[in-house]
Design a protein around this motif. Structure first.
Motif, PDB file in Angstrom:
ATOM      1  N   ARG A   1       0.845  -1.179   0.000  1.00 29.37           N
ATOM      2  CA  ARG A   1       0.000   0.000   0.000  1.00 29.37           C
ATOM      3  C   ARG A   1       0.890   1.243   0.000  1.00 29.37           C
ATOM      4  NH1 ARG A   1      -5.058   0.154  -1.805  1.00 29.37           N
ATOM      5  NH2 ARG A   1      -6.076  -1.827  -1.297  1.00 29.37           N
TER       6      ARG A   1
ATOM      7  N   PRO B   1       1.110   5.254   0.156  1.00 34.90           N
ATOM      8  CA  PRO B   1       0.262   6.378   0.559  1.00 34.90           C
ATOM      9  C   PRO B   1       0.238   7.475  -0.504  1.00 34.90           C
ATOM     10  CG  PRO B   1       2.367   6.472   1.699  1.00 34.90           C
ATOM     11  CD  PRO B   1       2.350   5.175   0.942  1.00 34.90           C
ATOM     12  N   SER B   2      -0.662   8.410  -0.364  1.00 33.16           N
ATOM     13  CA  SER B   2      -0.710   9.563  -1.255  1.00 33.16           C
ATOM     14  C   SER B   2       0.599  10.344  -1.137  1.00 33.16           C
ATOM     15  CB  SER B   2      -1.903  10.456  -0.876  1.00 33.16           C
ATOM     16  OG  SER B   2      -1.890  11.644  -1.623  1.00 33.16           O
TER      17      SER B   2
ATOM     18  N   GLY C   1      -3.076   7.497  -3.146  1.00 34.45           N
ATOM     19  CA  GLY C   1      -2.687   6.230  -2.543  1.00 34.45           C
ATOM     20  C   GLY C   1      -3.197   5.063  -3.372  1.00 34.45           C
TER      21      GLY C   1
ATOM     22  N   CYS D   1       8.484   9.795  -1.377  1.00 32.93           N
ATOM     23  CA  CYS D   1       7.365   8.854  -1.436  1.00 32.93           C
ATOM     24  C   CYS D   1       7.794   7.463  -0.965  1.00 32.93           C
ATOM     25  CB  CYS D   1       6.815   8.788  -2.866  1.00 32.93           C
ATOM     26  SG  CYS D   1       5.218   7.945  -2.981  1.00 32.93           S
TER      27      CYS D   1
ATOM     28  N   THR E   1       6.331   5.471   2.248  1.00 32.67           N
ATOM     29  CA  THR E   1       5.852   4.099   2.078  1.00 32.67           C
ATOM     30  C   THR E   1       6.486   3.157   3.092  1.00 32.67           C
ATOM     31  OG1 THR E   1       5.489   4.461  -0.295  1.00 32.67           O
ATOM     32  CG2 THR E   1       5.675   2.179   0.454  1.00 32.67           C
TER      33      THR E   1
ATOM     34  N   SER F   1       5.103   3.721   6.533  1.00 30.67           N
ATOM     35  CA  SER F   1       3.745   3.218   6.712  1.00 30.67           C
ATOM     36  C   SER F   1       3.717   1.698   6.819  1.00 30.67           C
ATOM     37  CB  SER F   1       2.858   3.674   5.549  1.00 30.67           C
ATOM     38  OG  SER F   1       3.242   3.064   4.330  1.00 30.67           O
TER      39      SER F   1
END
Length: 480
Positions: A134, A136-137, A148, A164, A168, A171
């Motif tokens: 996943r 993220p934005s 995202g 980014c 990522t 997260s």
């Protein structure tokens, strides 16, 4: 007092079973090994003390501000550990134009480098490039926003740059990242040449015209283009051609780089050390918070670290059912690894004064310890043995009890004549008073690790067992 009954018969563990067969891949990794340049730079910075040298090295590094791209929803900073996101760019710009004409720029290498408080250990954790995660934005490098999505991990860099990828990884792991460092093809070649080559071990002769790579079987030293060809090739018969197989080989290469970069002969020569750092500094890009003072602080914490305290692991993955050319992170196996790194917050402290003993403890180096795992947690015996070795004890056996349970308590037993040796181990591991064992070997101490663990104050907490991990001090032919 009656001696304790003999422990159950033990069986010594062998090598860990191989990981599941990786799924077939469409497109192989382009590059991973050259990221070892960054690992090596971080591990030898501590040898430079002259401020002028530092200034020259610092002036060669390109920096970028990423603060406004990381957002506010980030993991908390729990401790004094340093976490650095290391990325390898496959850009063909500038000096890298000779390696193909692919457009764009991707992060085909993503490693989270964790440096424990006080420089106790360093762990490089690799994320396979085709892992579905996943993302993220993120803010685009040229403006705008990428929403995202579920995608391959390396697409984060392609669309949102290093910030980014940074978001990522945070997260995914819930680990706070402090800095990022990026390196390219040319930097890899320069650092290998500055080290006067790096030792590898090849299981069979290699002739790969596509990579312009020819190697004989066995132990040898590679330099420049030959080294680059070795870490890039995917058709030369090294492993099965999958990403996971390639990571194992390239982590072994990184371990060999670290081993040579931390060699006492090199660190004792300021000229060689400076040339080594200068050779790679011009190829590094980093965040603007990795300032000269931050690097000096980092180097101070790493001064004295040895190759034996540097390890490389791969984040556990499993098949991704919708696409056999992709993998996904195995949450059950990865979560304990992430947690162990996230909570590595205990700065090593001197061991407490030993409690009064009937006999004066012996020096740890004179204590022979056999470590047995009495729990159902695989690898706990070896992890505990590693801690004992860090504290100077001599571990001559590691095994498991035939019967393992979750309720057994940790015990220290000793054979005839080993009372002083047992007292030394008990002093290093408070809360487990030693007891005699008549059936034990003379002079031998036995540590039976139970559910309550075997904590050594001042030693780094053991990480969970990860199949296929590589230590920087091991023989290069061990992975051949």
């Amino acid at each position: 007092m009656q001696p304790l009954a003999a422990p159950d018969r033990v069986y010594f563990t062998g090598t860990a079973p191989p990981p599941p067969e990786p799924p077939e891949r469409g497109r192989g990794w382009r590059v991973l090994g050259w990221v070892s340049t960054v690992m090596s730079v971080l591990l030898v910075l501590g040898s430079l003390t002259a401020y002028g040298f530092w200034r020259r090295i610092d002036g060669q590094i390109t920096r970028e501000n990423v603060d406004g791209k990381l957002g506010d929803d980030r993991p908390a900073k729990l401790n004094g550990a340093m976490n650095i996101l290391v990325m390898g760019s496959d850009s063909r710009a500038g000096e890298n134009a000779g390696y193909g004409t692919e457009e764009g720029q991707r992060s085909d290498t993503t490693i989270l480098l964790h440096l424990s408080p006080g420089g106790e250990r360093a762990i490089g954790m690799s994320f396979p490039r085709d892992s579905m995660v996943r993302i993220p934005s993120c803010k685009k490098t040229g403006g705008g926003t990428v929403p995202g999505r579920l995608d391959m991990i390396n697409s984060a860099y392609a669309q949102g740059g290093p910030a980014c990828t940074w978001k990522t990884i945070e997260s995914i792991t819930d680990i706070r990242i402090d800095h990022y460092v990026e390196v390219d093809f040319a930097g890899f070649k320069r650092v290998v040449d500055a080290l006067e080559g790096v030792e590898i071990c090849v299981p069979k002769a290699i002739n790969d015209p596509k990579a312009e790579l020819r190697l004989r079987k066995g132990r040898q030293t590679v330099r420049g283009d030959q080294a680059l060809g070795y870490v890039r090739t995917r058709t030369g018969g090294l492993g099965d051609g999958s990403d996971l197989s390639r990571i194992q080989r390239q982590q072994a290469f990184m371990a060999s780089v670290v081993k040579k970069a931390t060699d006492k002969g090199m660190l004792a020569d300021p000229g060689k050390t400076y040339n080594f750092l200068s050779a790679v500094a011009g190829s590094i890009k980093a965040d603007d918070r990795l300032t000269l003072s931050a690097m000096q602080k980092l180097a101070g914490g790493l001064r004295g670290i040895s190759a034996g305290k540097v390890r490389f692991v791969t984040v556990p993955v499993q098949a991704y059912p919708p696409d056999h050319n992709r993998v996904q992170i195995n949450p059950a196996q990865a979560a304990p690894l992430f947690e162990a790194i996230r909570k590595d917050n205990a700065v090593p402290e001197p061991a407490p004064a030993p409690p009064p003993q009937a006999a004066k403890p012996m020096p740890p180096a004179q204590v022979k310890v056999a470590v047995y795992n009495a729990t159902r947690t695989d690898g706990l015996g070896q992890r505990t043995a590693d801690q004992l070795k860090e504290k100077g004890f001599t571990v001559n056996k590691v095994g498991t009890r035939k019967t393992r349970t979750d309720g057994a308590k940790t015990r220290i037993l000793f054979g005839p004549g080993a009372q002083r040796q047992a007292a030394a181990l008990a002093a290093a591991m408070p809360g487990h008073p030693p007891k005699p064992w008549a059936a034990g070997k003379p002079g031998q101490v036995y540590l039976i690790v139970g559910a309550d663990g075997a904590v050594l104050p001042g030693a780094a907490a053991p990480l969970p067992k990860v199949v296929g991990e590589i230590r920087a001090d091991q023989d290069v032919c061990a992975q051949a």
